[in-house]
Enzyme design. Structure first.
Site, PDB file in Angstrom:
ATOM      1  N   SER A   1       0.834  -1.194   0.000  1.00  0.00           N
ATOM      2  CA  SER A   1       0.000   0.000   0.000  1.00  0.00           C
ATOM      3  C   SER A   1       0.875   1.253   0.000  1.00  0.00           C
ATOM      4  CB  SER A   1      -0.963  -0.037   1.191  1.00  0.00           C
ATOM      5  OG  SER A   1      -1.980   0.929   1.045  1.00  0.00           O
TER       6      SER A   1
ATOM      7  N   ASP B   1      -5.785  -3.715  -2.525  1.00  0.00           N
ATOM      8  CA  ASP B   1      -4.864  -3.407  -1.433  1.00  0.00           C
ATOM      9  C   ASP B   1      -4.187  -4.661  -0.869  1.00  0.00           C
ATOM     10  OD1 ASP B   1      -3.615  -2.453   0.876  1.00  0.00           O
ATOM     11  OD2 ASP B   1      -5.202  -1.005   1.268  1.00  0.00           O
TER      12      ASP B   1
END
Length: 732
Positions: free
Chosen positions: A63, A209
């Site tokens: 991320s 993610d």
């Protein structure tokens, strides 16, 4: 801390000496965890590593940790990252559009009437919805800028520091370690929070993610370079308290946090006694507090300085560190490349020529990246693409700008919806639900067919075919048809005394010119069939049936930055219709109306001024074409369309005050407003007591922009009227 450093080296060095090949220094692996805006703390930690001259041999990130780690591996210095974070308008980054003022007029009118968030694809497979609230177009282009994609395509396998980026396959739930391919695409993949940011299609997978499966990827850094020492940084958000989980963002955030906490705990068990672990005390900074990233950078820096003795034990001598730094520093020419060819990837329905027409890059000239990014965002904002990316590559002696459009997976046929509710808590309330079907790109020039339907207080069925005559869509033809039925309430001395129904059927053809992205001019011919009938109350107006036809002219200009709560820009409109042929000569008439609005802001205050007017140039206007005053922000102290007539003037001065900051990712705002209005109607029907009088109205309101459109709740009063509250929800 010095004792800890001595113990660390005492543990590490014997093991290194026992190896068959003794390295001059321990190999260091860096693990940067995900945490949204909290991940800016990584920049502060990298600053300290640079100052202490601690080298890094491999990086694994998730991320925001993947973004910072990728930039570092690509040769971007921590100082450059700090400046990049500081100068970026993060609220704007999470708004994929170029800004309303950059949309063409048809797109503005579409968004103003039909809620963009209620757009669905419709096709053989049924109805589809987009994969995320935000496509992430600007975010991807931002990453391109960060790693300087314009100076040459950046691929992970060619970076000077080995890198792995962690993402999640949303289809299978598998952990995906990205070690090859386009760098900025991988960065974008790892940041795709499910439901908020759309997944990235890469190598046949839909990636989201990486924090869902491996938020602090210790195992990955062990695999890519087998480091002697791991420096792991965890910036994950703590779990929300139960009472804090109240909305979409908090629910999604809590889901990600729960999954992250579980996999982080597992990853941390892999750390060895010689490894280092940093968890900066980021306090109340949340993953969506992008306006607090500079604060997070400083907190990360402090956390690393607290480990000064241990980190200094890993320092290289200045000469050795400079040699390492030179090896990883970005080796790219700072001069913009001269583009020999612009190449657009194959598309299914969007014309490549139309995409090329929207990009100002010229062959044989140096690439202006800022201008290119603005053009790509503008082309994307026209509503046909899911993403639009670019890369600069060398093929032999040629430098090629490649543009990769990805069309909407739920297009090219769409359904949109809109809704509104209006009441003054006294007279009848209005409510409408509308739907629009759009079939786009029916030919290479962008031909579009629309069918619209509305039910409620006003009923209509409409269809049109918009046919541009060139790829740049400057000239167009627009045949159209409409059937409309609406109620007309008639008032005497403020009391509603009759209700009529006006039916209007239209068939017409317009020829027009798009005035850049800001306006449109049209001339046309219109055939109308009208009918006025009385439903209840006094016989105030004569009923009629009439057929008419004649020329029309319309000119519109609109560059306001927002539809309902603008902070800058102007709107102007002029409409003309001349009924030169009617059932009877006495029924012939012509009608002219126009308006002008200007907005200027100072800080959180926006000042709005509007003037509007209309007149009958010949004959008498039939009931359905009478001008009207009354209703919110159109003489707010009077009922909707209370004052009817054949000639009017109106003016409004309004001040809006932004009461809240935009909510991150969604951009929702709450406003307060005050307004002063004045209007005059002549040839008044049937409120003859108000004939020719200037009527003043003043009031205040609170308002908000919502996923369904604007919401207004206000109060207005006037000398000739009576104080009234009003509520409006939805799109006009």
């Amino acid at each position: 801390m010095r004792l800890a450093a001595s113990l660390l080296l005492a543990i590490l060095l014997p093991g290194l000496a026992a190896g068959a090949e003794v390295e001059a220094r321990p190999k260091i692996g860096l693990v940067l965890g995900g945490g949204g805006a909290r991940g800016a703390a990584h920049v502060g930690i990298l600053e300290v590593l640079e100052e202490f001259q601690v080298p890094v041999d491999c990086i694994a990130g998730t991320s925001m940790g993947a973004v910072i780690g990728s930039a570092y591996a690509a040769g971007v210095t921590p100082h450059q990252m700090r400046e990049f974070i500081r100068k970026t308008d993060w609220q704007n980054v999470f708004d994929d559009n170029a800004g309303r003022e950059q949309l063409n007029l048809r797109r503005k009118e579409l968004d103003d009437r039909f809620t963009a968030g209620l757009e669905f694809g419709v096709g053989k497979d049924g109805i589809k919805y987009r994969a995320g609230a935000i496509a992430g177009e600007k975010l991807k282009l931002l990453f391109n800028d960060l790693v300087r994609e314009d100076l040459g395509e950046r691929t992970i396998e060619n970076l000077p520091i080995p890198l792995a980026i962690i993402a999640t396959d949303i289809g299978t739930g598998e952990r995906v370690a990205i070690r090859t391919g386009n760098l900025s695409s991988a960065m974008r993949s790892s940041m795709s929070v499910p439901g908020i940011l759309a997944p990235v299609l890469r190598d046949g997978r839909k990636l989201v993610d990486g924090g869902l499966v491996d938020n602090v990827p210790v195992a990955e850094v062990m695999e890519i370079c087998k480091p002697d020492i791991i420096l792991a940084v965890n910036v994950g958000s703590p779990l929300f308290k139960p009472e804090e989980v109240t909305g979409l963002l908090s629910v999604v955030g809590q889901m990600v946090n729960l999954l992250s906490e579980q996999n982080v705990a597992k990853s941390l068990t892999l750390l060895r006694k010689q490894d280092l672990y940093i968890r900066p005390s980021l306090g109340t900074i949340t993953g969506t507090d992008f306006d607090r990233q500079m604060e997070a950078v400083d907190i990360g820096r402090k956390a690393a300085l607290d480990m000064e003795a241990v980190l200094r034990a890993l320092s290289l001598k200045p000469g050795e560190y400079n040699q390492w730094r030179m090896a990883v520093q970005r080796i790219l020419t700072p001069k913009p490349p001269v583009i020999d060819e612009v190449r657009i990837a194959q598309t299914l329905y969007v014309s490549p020529e139309s995409i090329r027409a929207g990009v100002r890059v010229k062959e044989g000239e140096p690439l202006d990246t800022d201008k290119l990014v603005k053009d790509l965002v503008w082309v994307y904002s026209q509503g046909d693409l899911q993403s639009l990316d670019y890369s600069v590559v060398r093929e032999g002696e040629k430098t090629i700008l490649k543009m990769t459009p990805v069309e909407k997976s739920w297009g090219p046929d769409y359904l949109r919806f809109g809704v509104n509710l209006a009441t003054d808590f006294r007279s009848e309330s209005d409510y409408n639900l509308r739907a629009l079907y759009r079939r786009t790109w029916m030919n290479s020039y962008g031909g579009e067919w629309r069918v619209g339907l509305q039910i409620g207080s006003e009923l209509f069925l409409t269809t049109e075919f918009y046919q541009p005559l060139d790829h740049a869509q400057r000239w167009f033809l627009r045949p159209f048809a409409l059937v409309d039925s609406r109620a007309i309430g008639l008032y005497l001395e403020g009391t509603r005394v009759a209700d009529y129904t006006f039916r209007d059927s239209r068939l017409g053809l317009d020829a027009g010119l798009n005035l850049g992205i800001y306006g449109q001019a049209r001339v046309g011919w219109l055939q109308r069939w009208t009918n006025l009938s009385r439903d209840t109350g006094f016989d105030v107006l004569p009923t009629f049936k009439n057929n008419m036809m004649g020329p029309t002219v319309a000119v519109s200009i609109d560059n306001e930055d927002q539809a309902y709560f603008p902070t800058k820009g102007i709107q102007a409109r002029l409409d003309y219709f001349n009924a030169i042929r009617t059932d009877s000569e006495s029924a012939r008439y012509s009608r002219l109306s126009g308006s002008f609005e200007a907005v200027k802001s100072f800080g959180d205050f926006a000042f709005i001024g509007e003037v509007e007017g209309g007149t009958t140039l010949k004959g008498e206007l039939p009931a359905g074409d009478l001008f009207s005053l009354g209703g919110p922000r159109h003489l707010s102290a009077f009922a909707n369309d209370q004052i009817l007539g054949g000639k009017f003037e109106y003016g409004r001065l309004e001040t809006q005050w932004r009461l809240t900051k935009p909510i991150p990712l969604l951009g929702l705002n709450v406003f307060g407003g005050v307004l002063l209005e004045a209007g005059r109607m002549r040839k008044t029907q049937p409120e003859s007591r108000l004939e020719g009088k200037w009527l003043n109205s003043y009031g205040a309101y609170v308002a908000a922009n919502t996923p369904l459109g604007p919401v207004y709740f206000g109060y207005a009063d006037a000398k000739e009227g009576s104080g009234r509250f009003y509520l409006f929800i939805g799109t006009p």
